[in-house]
Design an enzyme around this catalytic site. Structure first.
Site, PDB file in Angstrom:
ATOM      1  N   GLY A  88       0.813  -1.176   0.064  1.00  0.00           N
ATOM      2  CA  GLY A  88      -0.036  -0.087  -0.181  1.00  0.00           C
ATOM      3  C   GLY A  88       0.805   1.330   0.008  1.00  0.00           C
ATOM      4  N   GLY A 138       0.755  -5.404   0.864  1.00  0.00           N
ATOM      5  CA  GLY A 138      -0.442  -5.258  -0.094  1.00  0.00           C
ATOM      6  C   GLY A 138      -0.041  -5.919  -1.277  1.00  0.00           C
ATOM      7  N   GLU A 170       4.941  -5.198   7.690  1.00  0.00           N
ATOM      8  CA  GLU A 170       4.086  -4.249   8.290  1.00  0.00           C
ATOM      9  C   GLU A 170       4.720  -3.958   9.725  1.00  0.00           C
ATOM     10  OE1 GLU A 170       1.510  -6.040   5.038  1.00  0.00           O
ATOM     11  OE2 GLU A 170       3.031  -6.780   6.811  1.00  0.00           O
ATOM     12  N   ASP A 208      -1.611  -7.303   7.094  1.00  0.00           N
ATOM     13  CA  ASP A 208      -2.875  -7.047   6.688  1.00  0.00           C
ATOM     14  C   ASP A 208      -3.084  -7.709   5.327  1.00  0.00           C
ATOM     15  OD1 ASP A 208      -1.602  -5.128   5.668  1.00  0.00           O
ATOM     16  OD2 ASP A 208      -3.366  -3.748   5.703  1.00  0.00           O
TER      17      ASP A 208
END
Length: 293
Positions: free
Chosen positions: A107, A156, A179, A187
């Protein structure tokens, strides 16, 4: 049984409130039309390019200057494209790849950071809502999906590829769920695919952000195929010629250009599960003889 399964998935899709699909229309209408600048719309759409073949479509993540980091607009466009392709009887399967030296570095946390600093929390929520919805669509996709994981595949980037049916790793693949290194948690579907790795490997990767190469990905099951990056053009050419929606035909095509690869001696996949096993392994190594434990 398969028809009931598909019907159940489609019904669940219909019940799911897909905010991301609304994002592009809202963004274009409220923000862009007021600027009267269609170039901005084109720029957003160009963040995900499309290649059309006889029986397949390829989504190309196209932000190479930022290692194809995912934006809200990309997530919304992927939702729109994948839903359209799934409902199109002339599309047998779908592929995804990245532009430049990365598949996808995750992301766009830089943009998220700036959003938070100026108080745009709703925009931040929209980003996660849109991306997570796309990942759900991919994880329940009714057609075969091929992800070409050439280069950086992190966070991501793993989320928008690992849930699909086929994942092709290469000698240039670098995988991680990093992360925790920024104070976040794995995630984008990581809690599912990490928990399905052998032993405690998933916990280790999630806690440490440790990188894996292509050989390690194929060994632990994160990738389904491995091919040298020099063969990617041949793989894409072969996939483009296929006139099928049969996963076994696609798998055979991928295997045609797959390579046999072995783990390095220092790979984390050679690690042991207990302290006792680690000490035993150290004691049996000739370069550790004579050490006190």
């Amino acid at each position: 049984m398969m028809q009931r399964f598909k019907a159940a998935l489609l019904q669940r899709r219909n019940n799911l409130h897909i905010h991301g699909l609304r994002f592009l229309n809202q963004f274009h209408t409220k923000n862009l039309c007021s600027l009267l600048d269609t170039n901005i719309i084109d720029e957003l759409d160009n963040q995900v390019l499309v290649e059309g073949k006889a029986w397949s479509r390829t989504a190309i993540l196209n932000r190479p200057s930022v290692l194809n980091c995912l934006s809200t607009a990309m997530g919304a466009r992927l939702q729109k494209l994948y839903t359209s392709w799934e409902n199109n009887p002339d599309v047998g399967f779908v592929a995804m790849k990245g532009s430049g030296r990365a598949f996808c570095a995750g992301g766009d946390i830089v943009t998220l950071y700036h959003m938070i600093n100026v108080g745009k929390m709703e925009d931040c929520k929209e980003f996660f809502r849109t991306l997570y919805t796309y990942i759900y669509i991919l994880g329940t996709y009714l057609k075969p999906h091929v992800a070409l994981l050439n280069g950086i595949t992190m966070g991501g980037g793993a989320g928008v590829s690992i849930p699909g049916m086929f994942r092709v790793a290469t000698d240039k693949t670098v995988f991680a769920t990093p992360e925790t290194l920024i104070g976040f948690h794995p995630d984008a579907g990581a809690s599912f695919f990490l928990s399905h790795l052998p032993g405690h490997l998933g916990e280790y990767l999630g806690l440490t952000g440790q990188k894996l190469n292509g050989a390690e990905m194929i060994s632990c099951g994160l990738a389904t195929h491995y091919a040298h990056s020099s063969k990617l053009a041949l793989i894409e050419e072969q996939l483009g010629k296929l006139d099928t929606d049969d996963p076994s035909v696609i798998e055979t095509s991928l295997e045609k250009y797959s390579d046999l690869v072995y783990l390095d001696n220092i790979s984390v996949l050679h690690s042991h599960d207990t302290v006792e096993e680690i000490i035993d392994a150290l004691e049996t190594r000739t370069d550790f003889h004579g050490m006190q434990f």
